[in-house]
Enzyme design. Structure first.
Site, PDB file in Angstrom:
ATOM      1  N   GLU A   1      31.624  41.916  49.772  1.00  0.00           N
ATOM      2  CA  GLU A   1      32.066  41.635  48.404  1.00  0.00           C
ATOM      3  C   GLU A   1      31.556  40.266  47.982  1.00  0.00           C
ATOM      4  O   GLU A   1      31.652  39.292  48.727  1.00  0.00           O
ATOM      5  CB  GLU A   1      33.595  41.653  48.317  1.00  0.00           C
TER       6      GLU A   1
ATOM      7  N   PRO B   1      28.918  33.311  40.768  1.00  0.00           N
ATOM      8  CA  PRO B   1      29.133  31.859  40.878  1.00  0.00           C
ATOM      9  C   PRO B   1      29.368  31.225  39.514  1.00  0.00           C
ATOM     10  O   PRO B   1      29.019  31.779  38.471  1.00  0.00           O
ATOM     11  CB  PRO B   1      27.821  31.361  41.505  1.00  0.00           C
TER      12      PRO B   1
ATOM     13  N   TRP C   1      34.932  41.589  39.134  1.00  0.00           N
ATOM     14  CA  TRP C   1      35.037  41.539  37.665  1.00  0.00           C
ATOM     15  C   TRP C   1      36.183  40.612  37.340  1.00  0.00           C
ATOM     16  O   TRP C   1      37.315  40.833  37.764  1.00  0.00           O
ATOM     17  CB  TRP C   1      35.284  42.952  37.155  1.00  0.00           C
TER      18      TRP C   1
ATOM     19  N   ARG D   1      43.061  48.524  37.490  1.00  0.00           N
ATOM     20  CA  ARG D   1      43.848  48.241  36.303  1.00  0.00           C
ATOM     21  C   ARG D   1      43.585  46.826  35.827  1.00  0.00           C
ATOM     22  O   ARG D   1      43.410  46.582  34.645  1.00  0.00           O
ATOM     23  CB  ARG D   1      45.332  48.428  36.587  1.00  0.00           C
ATOM     24  N   GLY D   2      43.549  45.874  36.739  1.00  0.00           N
ATOM     25  CA  GLY D   2      43.222  44.505  36.383  1.00  0.00           C
ATOM     26  C   GLY D   2      44.366  43.549  36.605  1.00  0.00           C
ATOM     27  O   GLY D   2      45.521  43.934  36.758  1.00  0.00           O
TER      28      GLY D   2
ATOM     29  N   TYR E   1      47.180  49.485  48.114  1.00  0.00           N
ATOM     30  CA  TYR E   1      47.941  48.304  48.493  1.00  0.00           C
ATOM     31  C   TYR E   1      48.773  48.626  49.732  1.00  0.00           C
ATOM     32  O   TYR E   1      49.877  49.174  49.621  1.00  0.00           O
ATOM     33  CB  TYR E   1      48.827  47.851  47.334  1.00  0.00           C
TER      34      TYR E   1
ATOM     35  N   ASP F   1      53.736  53.464  45.318  1.00  0.00           N
ATOM     36  CA  ASP F   1      52.323  53.140  45.120  1.00  0.00           C
ATOM     37  C   ASP F   1      51.431  54.287  45.552  1.00  0.00           C
ATOM     38  O   ASP F   1      50.379  54.533  44.955  1.00  0.00           O
ATOM     39  CB  ASP F   1      51.953  51.872  45.892  1.00  0.00           C
TER      40      ASP F   1
ATOM     41  N   LYS G   1      45.298  58.756  40.959  1.00  0.00           N
ATOM     42  CA  LYS G   1      43.927  58.267  40.777  1.00  0.00           C
ATOM     43  C   LYS G   1      42.928  59.159  41.498  1.00  0.00           C
ATOM     44  O   LYS G   1      41.832  59.417  40.993  1.00  0.00           O
ATOM     45  CB  LYS G   1      43.823  56.815  41.265  1.00  0.00           C
TER      46      LYS G   1
END
Length: 1452
Positions: free
Chosen positions: A805, A809, A837, A895-896, A937, A955, A962
């Site tokens: 990952e 920068p 993101w 989701r963010g 999670y 969860d 999903k």
């Protein structure tokens, strides 16, 4: 056939409530310029149907201004980019592209010579800039404001003057050229929205939210007076413009009026009102105005209408209407084209005049989905407000009929007097009066519908990829047949007017044509209509059923011929944001209309040609821009496209026996032609002939990068006799020259081989005796851009893999160094890489660029993170389109993170509330093109307050949703509790009857880089830290090198335990690199993953030598006669078996160009070898030493280069490092929830309260302040009293360190880095200070050469005694066997980056208090006026020198 654009029917200007819009008129008064979405429109006032669209901006545009000469337009957008382009012709030649400020631009102004520009807006470091229009060189400084600048104007006579207006309620006057600050004018009491100099330069005026108009002298900026307000506006004034004779001004206001003012008397002389009798309405608010050279006044309403007035006439001479939001539906009547948009607005366009008219009556309140015309001149429309509305096309008004649907409509079609409406869950039929006459409930979700006009058949497309044909008779439906040719959700179905043809289209861009005749009932006529590569939005038939037009989100439009199904004409880039619909207009000469979310374009009639046009008689192949931007394979181009790209001298040779073969073109029996599709510029032609040596024809006048392509090559040239297809990508010549990228060689014997001569040209190696030379030609295997799900299917079921990952920068230098790091790490052969993101899309552009580079430049399988927080459909569509165009096939749908300023996450769009909504949307729009991953999670979602309160089972329910929506793999949140993950994984497999039994679950592990970053990251994401792990770290937390080694050991133990605990089900691991490489490489080597991956045949040979000298070899698969053909480069078989390798010269000369001698001027000497060694058969031991990658410092490629920034010591690390800056991705934050912040910091009302908070924090009595979530570091104990003294005098400290001369690196308080070293420090301190104290301190600092300083405020003022390129090393260390380490550096680039964040934190602190409260106003005032100061004292032997200068040594 051919297509030509006849006209463009423009969109309306974009508007935002309570924000001004700046319009511009050309010097002749014939056209106006305005911004609309991501385009600029130049629109004729005499004939509004005539307009020019400029669509080269990549972000929403904000303003456009004609130059005084009339030859150029300067336009700006929300990213801060300014583009100056030619508007005199149709080529729109770009003159300048620059980015003067880092933020959205609000206004632009030209000088009278059309040579200089001033741009203003909402910047981070500054709010405006002055520069030349041809080169972008600075011609002054725009300063003096503390908030966003709304407007700018330049005096058109010499001496030049400029004036700006801002939200800080100030007007600032500048002298020039160069433009310099002169004075601040405080006449307005609220926001100032607009300023304008008179044409003769004698005056300028300002207007604002206080509804006042002020007049000033043009030369000196002196206030002349305020206009009479007795007859003034009753609302905010958004815009002002001067008459050509400089005697009057016109103002536009939120009270829906325009007023003309006489300058001599400063009174109102005329008023125009746009409101109805019952008072002003919000859509009628006037937000922009311009007075043209023809004495016409053009105003802009908030609803987007352009109103044209003349003096003496109280009513508008004309109103120019259009759409502000994306158009989503259209239909053509006898004399008009009807359009509906995303916001429910419906317009009727006169096809002769090109004029849009409003359809009167109550319209939809949400997106218009589709239209249908019913006998009697009626137009039916369906919308997402779950209603059907009926309008009379003859009078352009709704008749008041509103039919409610039980669920959301998806489409509408009519046959005679019957109207068929597809809704979620079924189809409903109405008669012409709106009465329900039939209904069917489906077991699938209908997505499109079409009724056969010549029979009782109705075709319904579904989200399950199937088209079902029903018969409807006597009020009942009966299923007749199913059509299963589509492989993605069906988006459009359309019967031809003759009823004998049915076209079906899907979200992947595929169109299937069925024949529906008595002799062939729904037999496939063709599947070759594959021009598009994204969701098809519309299909339209001409009246004689011989042509079918299509539109797609890929920005392309196409017309297909039903008689000659291989014939079609189309092009990319027809519409910037994708085509939403097409329709044929007229009968005799059928021009056809193409619908875009921004505008309508009308094209002329298609032309018929019996044969392709003859190629030009030139020596250079023609260049087709539209085709060059395509991403399709050559086999979708068609014979005409191929012939258009052949050298003219070769055309006749290849015109016979042309057929498609294996993704190429077969010419006769033994010739194969491949046209490489470029992603940048121009064509390349490769011609392979099986009858003689491989030949290569190419045009040396171009350099290109290429997209993926299958080239059929007889493998006899690789010393084999078995033909096979080699999927390859040729990079650009510049890339070849440096051989920079993953080297997967395709080796050609050089016996009179043109490829060898090309290799010699690009590598600089001269040819000698050909039969002694072999050239490795770098190519990218197609597997590099495979979907992750496909790659997982190709490798053995128990084969291990790993992935990385990365995140974008913060600095340009950091990005450049990250690319070098990516090149090195790509040689470790990760299975894929992900690019993060930022929260709320804050790093959208950077993330996309980095992901594209990972895929295109480094050949890595790339997965882009994508969140739906603060993201609407248009942003998501643009992101997904760019990702697809870049070749990215994998998306991690999230989701963010919570938006800044919110304690808890809240959805900003009803369309995307959860990640499953994003997954479902991507699947609907792109079908199976993207492989979609989702997050899991193991310890419960982070929104739980503590780990023990989180509900993992809940969860898992969300995760299952999903997966059902289309997710194909799972990446977990990082964790350190391995047992919790194992239990989670087991529960996941058994959940809901095993719905997730087989989905790949990839655990995410972050090697620990430093103690502080570890504690912060685990706190941020809520990860539980086992006590035994914390105890191990506490023992070595003072030794950074030891912390890293413990981190490596912990990661290795986790990998091994996960594999055992999950019984091999979790065979992959995702490593968070934090943009660093040493720990990651050590984890891979120590865990044995490299050994295990080396046993697979699908990876290149790379050797890793660890610090102890042990070598691990990863073999590169050779082209071997005995090797079975692999699918997309993935080998099948026993993962425990060693790779089969031959001892031939070819198999042993991997990643090498063989030469007679190696010279110093040759590019990439590490990839060359001399001829005398080329034929040697190496032993396994010697082979391991070739092309080695060493992790030990100071050796080979991943040695010194891998470790130069391994101690990134917080935000003051080297700004050139890819790891520079914060690592959490949240951006600016106060680090604690608002309620806790209120308890900590109470409600300060004066500066002494702020001082008390800082003093308590330094004393250890307050846990955190907004700039630090932890207490003082132990090393600051030596200067604690000095810091208390500074804070007591109102100099609030946020960073500091004492001077230090040679402390052991193992020291419990001051030590860092490896053992047996010595560390040093210079004293520095960083604090906020009032402007009054700074002026005094500044004068003293000028006399102190031993002190380096940086200072700046929010408005962009900057002070320093250092050059921009200077750097101050404030911490350094000396360690055995290493160069001097310099982890802490203070320089201008890092100071500016931190300064912006530091002042933004004041804003975040302000948000926790009610707006207008004493605390909020105090903090706002401090943030607007104070300065941040950093001091570094270079005399580190004198420990108190800095503090004596500051006068706090004797503080008690």
């Amino acid at each position: 056939m051919s297509l030509t654009r006849a006209s463009t029917w423009a969109a309306s200007p974009s508007t935002t409530r309570a924000q001004p819009v700046h319009l511009s008129a050309d010097p002749k008064g014939e056209r106006i310029a305005y911004a609309s979405n991501k385009s600029i429109f130049l629109r004729s006032l005499t004939n509004p149907a005539e307009s020019i669209q400029y669509d080269q901006h990549t972000h929403p545009t904000t303003v456009a201004k004609f130059s005084p000469s009339g030859y150029y337009v300067a336009s700006a957008d929300a990213s801060g980019a300014v583009r100056v382009w030619d508007c005199a012709g149709t080529d729109q030649i770009l003159k300048l592209e620059t980015k003067p400020i880092a933020g959205a631009l609000k206004d632009l102004a030209w000088d009278s010579e059309s040579k200089r520009l001033i741009a203003v807006g909402d910047g981070k470091e500054r709010f405006g800039a002055a520069f030349t229009a041809d080169s972008g060189n600075s011609v002054g400084e725009i300063s003096g404001h503390s908030s966003v600048v709304n407007a700018v104007s330049i005096r058109q006579q010499r001496p030049f003057r400029a004036v700006t207006a801002s939200d800080d309620t100030c007007v600032v006057f500048y002298t020039g050229v160069p433009f310099r600050y002169s004075k601040t004018i405080r006449t307005h009491g609220r926001f100032v929205y607009d300023v304008a100099f008179s044409p003769d330069g004698e005056y300028f005026v300002s207007v604002g939210a206080d509804a006042k108009v002020f007049l000033y002298s043009g030369k000196e900026g002196e206030v002349i007076g305020e206009f009479d307000t007795s007859e003034g506006h009753k609302g905010s004034i958004f815009a002002v413009s001067w008459s050509p004779d400089s005697k009057f001004v016109v103002t536009a206001s939120a009270d829906a009026t325009l007023k003309a003012w006489d300058i001599s008397s400063q009174t109102c002389v005329e008023t125009w009102s746009l409101s109805e009798s019952d008072g002003p309405s919000v859509p009628d608010q006037q937000v922009g105005v311009v007075w043209t050279a023809k004495n016409e006044i053009v105003s802009l309403s908030l609803c987007g209408d352009l109103n044209v007035f003349t003096r003496g006439n109280p009513k508008p001479a004309k109103i120019i209407k259009g759409h502000q939001k994306g158009i989503t539906a259209l239909t053509a009547t006898e004399d008009a084209v009807w359009t509906g948009s995303y916001d429910g607005v419906i317009r009727s366009w006169d096809t002769k005049e090109g004029e849009a008219r409003e359809v009167e009556g109550e319209t939809h309140t949400n997106q218009v989905v589709e239209f249908a015309q019913v006998d009697g001149g009626k137009v039916w429309s369906v919308g997402w407000d779950d209603t059907i509305r009926i309008a009379d096309a003859r009078v352009r008004s709704f008749d008041g009929s509103v039919i409610k649907t039980d669920s959301q409509p998806r489409g509408v079609s009519r046959r005679g007097g019957e109207v068929f409406v597809a809704v979620v869950g079924g189809v409903v039929v109405y008669d012409a009066k709106g009465e329900k006459v039939g209904e069917v409930v489906t077991g699938y979700e209908p997505t499109a519908i079409s009724a056969n006009p010549m029979s009782e058949e109705v075709a319904v497309g579904g989200a399950d990829n199937v088209v079902r044909v029903y018969t409807f008779k006597a009020g009942k439906f009966e299923e007749k047949t199913t059509l299963t040719g589509n492989r993605a959700p069906v988006t459009v179905v359309a019967f031809s007017p003759s009823g004998t043809l049915l076209a079906t289209a899907d979200s992947s861009g595929k169109i299937i044509l069925y024949s529906n005749t008595p002799s062939s009932t729904y037999e496939i006529k063709t599947t070759r209509w594959q021009f598009h590569n994204a969701r098809i939005t519309s299909l339209a038939w001409n009246t004689d059923s011989t042509k079918c037009a299509s539109g797609s989100l890929d920005t392309g439009v196409c017309v297909f011929d039903t008689e000659k199904v291989g014939k079609w004409v189309g092009g990319r880039g027809a519409h910037k944001d994708g085509c939403a619909g097409v329709v044929w207009s007229g009968v005799e000469v059928p021009p056809w209309l193409v619908l875009t979310p921004l505008n309508l374009r009308e094209t002329g009639p298609p032309l018929r040609t019996a044969r392709p046009p003859a190629p030009p008689h030139s020596t250079r192949p023609p260049y087709d821009l539209a085709a060059s931007q395509s991403r399709v394979l050559p086999k979708a181009l068609g014979p005409e496209a191929v012939l258009a790209r052949l050298m003219p001298t070769q055309v006749r040779r290849f015109t016979r026996n042309l057929e498609i073969l294996e993704g190429c073109y077969r010419l006769g029996r033994d010739r194969h032609l491949a046209v490489i599709k470029p992603s940048l510029r121009g064509p390349f032609l490769f011609w392979f002939c099986a009858s003689h040596d491989t030949a290569l024809t190419f045009d040396m006048r171009h350099t290109f990068s290429f997209s993926c392509l299958d080239i059929h090559v007889h493998q006899r040239y690789l010393d084999t006799s078995t033909p096979r297809t080699l999927p390859i990508i040729f990079p650009s010549r510049s890339l070849l020259r440096t051989l920079n990228g993953p080297i997967r060689p395709l080796i050609f014997r050089s016996n009179r081989d043109r490829l060898s001569r090309l290799a010699a040209k690009v590598t600089g190696v001269k040819e000698g005796r050909r039969h002694h030379h072999y050239y490795s030609y770098p190519v990218y295997p197609i597997e590099k851009i495979m979907k992750i799900s496909d790659k997982l299917e190709q490798i053995p079921k128990d084969a291990p893999y790993f992935s990385f990952e990365f995140w974008p920068p913060k600095t340009t230098a950091g990005l450049e160094n990250l690319h070098a790091r990516l090149f090195r790490m790509s040689r470790l052969q990760p299975f894929f890489v992900t690019v993060t993101w930022g929260a709320g899309g804050s790093t959208a552009a950077l993330s996309l660029d980095l992901a594209s580079a990972c895929h295109q430049s480094h050949g890595l399988t790339t997965c882009l993170h994508l969140t739906c927080t603060n993201m609407d459909k248009s942003i998501l569509d643009q992101t997904l389109l760019r990702a697809r165009d870049a070749g990215i096939r994998n998306i991690l749908a999230l989701r963010g993170d919570p938006p800044r300023g919110q304690e808890y996450w809240t959805a900003t769009s009803e369309d995307f509330v959860y990640a499953r909504d994003l997954v479902r949307y991507i699947k609907e729009q792109y079908g199976d093109y993207f492989c979609i991953g989702v997050a899991a999670y193991p310890e419960g979602h982070v929104e739980g307050s503590v780990v023990v309160e989180r509900d993992v089972s809940k969860d898992l329910g969300y995760l299952a949703e999903k997966v059902k929506a289309g997710a194909e793999f799972v990446l977990t949140q990082l964790f350190y509790d391995t047992e919790a993950f194992i239990a989670f994984e087991k529960e996941l497999r058994e959940f809901d009857g095993g719905v997730m039994k087989d989905i790949p679950v990839i655990p995410t592990i972050m090697p620990i880089q430093s103690y502080q970053s570890f504690r912060r990251m685990t706190k941020l994401c809520g990860a539980f830290v086992p006590p035994e792990l914390l105890a191990r770290l506490d023992k070595v937390k003072g030794d950074d090198e030891a912390v890293k080694m413990v981190g490596v050991d912990v990661a290795v133990e986790m990998i091994q335990r996960i594999y055992e605990g999950t019984e091999g089900r979790c065979r992959g691991v995702h490593l968070c690199t934090l943009n660093l490489e040493k720990s990651v490489g050590s984890v891979l080597e120590k865990s044995g993953l490299l050994d295990k991956v080396a046993e697979r045949e699908d990876v290149p040979e790379v050797n890793i030598v660890n610090g102890q000298g042990r070598t691990v070899t990863i073999h590169e698969s050779a082209i071997d006669d005995s090797a079975a053909p692999a699918t997309n480069g993935m080998a099948h078989g026993n993962p425990g078996a060693k790779s089969r390798r031959t001892s031939s010269l070819i198999s042993e000369s991997q990643n090498r160009v063989v030469v007679e001698e190696i010279r110093a001027d040759m590019a990439r000497l590490d990839l060359l070898t001399v001829a005398k060694d080329a034929g040697k058969v190496e032993s396994p031991a010697s082979r391991r030493r070739s092309n080695s990658v060493t992790l030990q410092e100071g050796k080979s490629v991943m040695g010194k280069l891998a470790t130069w920034d391994e101690f990134p010591n917080g935000r003051w690390g080297d700004a050139r490092s890819p790891a520079f800056g914060e690592l959490d991705g949240y951006g600016v934050t106060i680090h604690v929830p608002p309620q806790e912040a209120l308890q900590l910091w109470q409600h300060p009302t004066d500066k002494s309260d702020i001082s008390s908070l800082f003093v308590c924090h330094v004393k250890g009595e307050l846990r955190a302040i907004p700039w630090s979530e932890e207490g003082l570091a132990p090393e600051s104990e030596a200067i604690r009293q000095h810091l208390i003294g500074l804070n007591q005098k109102g100099w609030w400290t946020v960073g500091s360190q004492p001077a230090l001369n040679a402390k052991p690196s193992a020291d419990a308080i001051f030590g860092w880095g490896p053992k047996n070293g010595w560390v040093f420090q210079k004293a520095f301190v960083e604090f906020f200070v009032s402007p009054e104290d700074w002026r005094e301190l500044y004068e003293r600092l000028k006399e102190q050469p031993q002190i380096s300083f940086y200072a700046g405020n929010r408005r962009g003022d900057h002070y320093s005694n250092m050059e921009q390129s200077d750097a101050n090393v404030v911490t350094w260390g000396i360690f055995p066997g290493r160069e001097v380490a310099q982890p802490t550096i203070i320089e201008e680039v890092s100071f500016r980056a931190w300064k912006d964040e530091a002042f933004a934190i004041w804003g975040e602190w302000e948000k926790i208090y009610p707006k207008g409260s004493p605390s909020a106003e105090l903090i706002n005032k401090i943030g607007e006026n104070y300065l941040l100061v950093t001091l570094v004292h270079h005399e580190f032997l004198e420990q108190n020198a800095l503090w004596e200068f500051l006068g706090v040594v004797n503080n008690e």
